[in-house]
Write an enzyme that holds these catalytic residues in place. Structure first.
Site, PDB file in Angstrom:
ATOM      1  N   HIS A 145       0.822  -0.986   0.378  1.00 30.14           N
ATOM      2  CA  HIS A 145       0.319   0.557   0.306  1.00 30.14           C
ATOM      3  C   HIS A 145       0.779   1.246   0.026  1.00 30.14           C
ATOM      4  CE1 HIS A 145      -3.995   2.420   0.410  1.00 30.14           C
ATOM      5  NE2 HIS A 145      -2.584   3.069   1.583  1.00 30.14           N
ATOM      6  N   HIS A 182      -9.257   3.304   0.110  1.00 29.89           N
ATOM      7  CA  HIS A 182      -9.773   2.599   1.290  1.00 29.89           C
ATOM      8  C   HIS A 182     -10.684   1.663   1.615  1.00 29.89           C
ATOM      9  CE1 HIS A 182      -9.174   4.030   5.955  1.00 29.89           C
ATOM     10  NE2 HIS A 182      -8.383   4.483   4.833  1.00 29.89           N
TER      11      HIS A 182
END
Length: 757
Positions: free
Chosen positions: A60, A111
């Site tokens: 990420h 998200h």
């Protein structure tokens, strides 16, 4: 990772017991990555250093599987039709000059994984995080958007995550006082267990107010301000978003971040006043990887050194270890670099807004990031190795064995409606389908008009915000992606997402400027997924090159799959455009009776990946519609010049002309009578690109046709607005069918409320 104070793993200790076992695999590191860390440091890492490297080298944060493909976006000309970009890839968010001394900052991020684990907080903190990226550039946030993807509407998992995600997006954004001006809600079985929650924010600033993230000036102070650091979100999105979900749920479930929008609102106002007082030398928001990210990125982007006293960090939980403090992704926190002469003014402004602030360190010229804990050094690393020199994987990728068979199975062979009654039934069925139905159940939970500057919002083709009250300067934003098209051809699929978003901005009368992207894919360890990703990146880069719309930045979200089942490749593309006078924008719905209806663009037999094939036949196969960049640019130029002439403009995409007619008629309950030449079925349901449905005053048809001819845009007169029905004529059995608007509205508006009841 927690250790007692007496057993603190310091740099001195790490230098004396090189063989101590460390939980590098549990933190998501590979064996060769752990070996590389030891090589960089010349010793084993301390537990705090291991924590920092693990979160910063996660998928990420480091983009280790995607960097090799993302680099090509940097090859694009860093200039928009309105001038050079003011900030782009590598900054917290892109910044564009829109004229009159104004600039806008915008970015879209994901998200996804936190929203699966804890839907409300996962989605809420997604909004909070993207807003902090915007304020870190010096901009005041003015709007948000939320491209969402869910499993089938009737799936149990969808009923678990959808209400919480929508409530989280609305709850956080509404409390911040930010209008939600658009987005998407798409349903497909591949998103079961992997909902996509992408969040976009737009901010406004004057050119001179631009701020960048760096720590320069030896002796300048490092200040952490905002919420206290807690145990929520330890590892958070940085670890969670780097794992594939198995059939039983996430392999790792660190605590999802917990948001406090009221603290964020104070943080916004406090930060903007700090900028106005000129007491900030550098700034960074704390998002993914928390303090690990903020300290290493600020130091490496500045003079190269920083000394931090971790025990000065304000805590909500006094039992947190240094490792946990470094990994915590607690929300509503910012880090600033402040000259010593300005520190009193800085702290006074924070106190005014009731925002806690603490000086936790200083800038050095050592070239090292040194972090102490109660006087003992627990981190001593070159900051660039943490922030920017993580592993880079050129992962193997290959066109999957099934791709040829998938593309050979075109929807053009499927059985089609032929009679007026069958066509009528199909129009209603599509209008009521989950992907095309009324999304008010979702969007009514968002405040779309707070602050009073919203010009266009859902269900318009794009969102539009007024920037300047006196001149009516404004910006328009759209997000789009059809994952089915991307599955059929990821190269073309990314380009189709780009041109749809580009076209949606143009229909409102804005000039498209630039792109932010959120690339959502399955596991990078699957060569087929990496092929999809590589193809999508190249397709998007070449498309942006054709349209002259640079990529300002964005986000990559990988490991979106459950077991062996990956999501549809979903490269969401956001396009931002500028409009000089929002009072002259073009709405998407019919505005009055007696106006002429025209279809702009060329319709071809393109049905594969269409909503018709998906809804009526549950079919996915064939080749997606052809992208024609010259036609898209010509159409956008026509729409931009046609502002003031056109009464309405609605793009044709999902559902084709059928859905465009439905949506154009519903808002103001104005019907239309149209006649289709040639194959009425294709005319209604094909999803060819570069097409827009427009209306114009009856006495302006010659002017419209002349403008279309000037730009080389095909323009076909279809009929006239008016009445309380859609009446469609053509060469099919019966010759005509009629759909009362009330009947269409009942079907279109019932789907989501019924499903969510």
């Amino acid at each position: 990772m927690t250790e007692s104070r007496s057993a603190l793993d310091t740099v001195a200790v790490a230098s004396t017991d090189p063989e101590r076992e460390q939980p590098w695999a549990d933190l998501g590191l590979k064996e060769d990555e752990y070996a590389r860390i030891r090589e960089i440091l010349g010793r084993r890492p301390t537990s705090s250093e291991l924590a920092m490297y693990s979160v910063m080298w996660s998928e990420h944060c480091s983009y280790k599987s995607s960097k090799v493909h993302l680099r090509q976006f940097g090859e694009l000309k860093q200039e928009t039709p309105r001038g050079p970009m003011l900030a782009g890839i590598g900054e917290n968010a892109g910044v564009l000059d829109i004229g009159q001394g104004y600039a806008v900052s915008f970015k879209v991020e994901s998200h996804n994984h936190p929203s699966y684990v804890e839907p409300y907080q996962g989605a809420a903190t997604g909004i909070g995080g993207i807003v902090r990226d915007i304020i870190a550039m010096g901009a005041r946030p003015v709007a948000v958007m939320d491209p969402l993807r869910f499993g089938p509407l009737d799936a149990d998992d969808t009923h678990r995550v959808l209400p919480g995600i929508v409530a989280g997006v609305g709850g956080y954004g509404n409390c911040l006082g930010l209008p939600n001006i658009g987005g998407e809600a798409v349903f497909d079985e591949t998103y079961i267990g992997n909902p996509l929650v992408n969040a976009l924010a737009v901010g406004v600033l004057r050119h001179e107010d631009l701020h960048l993230a760096n720590a320069t000036g030896e002796g300048n102070l490092v200040v952490l301000y905002g919420a206290r650091t807690g145990g929520d979100g330890i590892g958070g999105v940085s670890v969670l978003a780097s794992e594939t979900f198995d059939a039983d749920g996430p392999a790792k479930r660190p605590a999802v971040q917990v948001g406090d929008p009221f603290m964020e609102k104070l943080l916004i106002e406090c930060t903007l006043e700090l900028y106005a007082a000129h007491v900030v030398a550098g700034i960074q928001d704390l998002g993914g990887a928390g303090l690990s990210c903020a300290t290493s990125e600020l130091a490496s982007a500045g003079d190269g050194g920083m000394h931090v006293h971790l025990d000065k960090v304000p805590l909500r939980d006094s039992t947190l270890s240094p490792e946990e403090i470094l990994m915590s992704e607690s929300q509503e926190r910012m880090m600033a670099v402040v000259e010593p002469k300005n520190i009193d003014a800085f702290l006074a402004i924070c106190a005014k807004w009731d925002v806690e602030a603490a000086v936790i360190g200083e800038v050095t010229e050592t070239g090292r990031l040194i972090i102490d804990w109660h006087g003992q050094t627990v981190v001593d690393v070159p900051p660039g190795t943490v922030a920017h020199e993580g592993p880079v994987y050129n992962r193997p990728f290959a066109r999957p064995d099934w791709q040829d068979a998938l593309q050979a199975d075109g929807a053009e062979k499927l059985e089609r409606p032929t009679t007026g009654a069958e066509l009528r039934e199909t129009v209603i069925k599509l209008a009521a389908s989950p992907n095309l139905c009324d999304k008010s159940w979702i969007t009514d939970q968002y405040d779309r008009y707070v602050r009073g500057n919203t010009v266009l919002s859902q269900p318009e083709d794009s969102g539009m915000i007024r920037i300047d009250d006196e001149t009516n300067l404004g910006v328009s934003v759209s997000t789009d992606c059809n994952g089915r098209f991307a599955k059929l051809d990821p190269f073309a699929g990314a380009q189709l997402a780009l041109v749809e978003s580009y076209r949606n901005v143009a229909t409102g009368g804005a000039q498209p400027l630039a792109v932010s992207d959120c690339l959502n894919f399955g596991s990078p360890e699957d060569p087929a997924v990496m092929w999809q990703f590589a193809q999508a990146c190249t397709g998007l880069k070449e498309g942006c090159q054709e349209l002259g719309t640079p990529v300002t930045g964005g986000n990559v979200s990988l490991y979106n799959q459950t077991g062996e089942v990956a999501i549809l490749p979903t490269p969401v593309v956001a396009v931002l455009g500028v409009i000089d006078d929002v009072t002259k924008r073009t709405p998407s719905s019919f505005q009055a009776e007696g106006q002429a209806v025209y279809l702009l663009g060329e319709t071809r037999e393109e049905l594969s990946g269409s909503e018709w094939a998906h809804v009526v036949h549950q079919h996915l196969g064939g080749l997606p519609p052809k992208v024609d960049f010259a036609a898209e640019k010509a159409l956008a130029a026509f729409l931009f010049e046609g502002v003031g002439l056109l009464a309405s403009a609605h793009d044709l995409s999902d559902g084709g002309l059928s859905q465009a007619l439905v949506e154009s008629s519903l808002k103001n309950s104005i019907g239309a009578t149209v006649t289709l030449e040639g194959d009425a079925f294709l005319g209604l349901f094909a999803e060819s690109t570069a097409r827009v449905l427009v209306t114009v005053a009856a006495d302006k048809t010659a002017e419209l046709e002349a403008l279309a001819a000037k730009h080389g845009v095909p323009a076909a007169a279809l009929g006239t607005t008016g009445g309380d029905s859609l009446i469609v004529g053509g060469s099919f059995e019966g010759g005509q069918f009629e759909l009362p608007i009330a009947e269409v509205r009942a079907a279109w508006s019932a789907t989501l409320p019924t499903a969510m009841a």
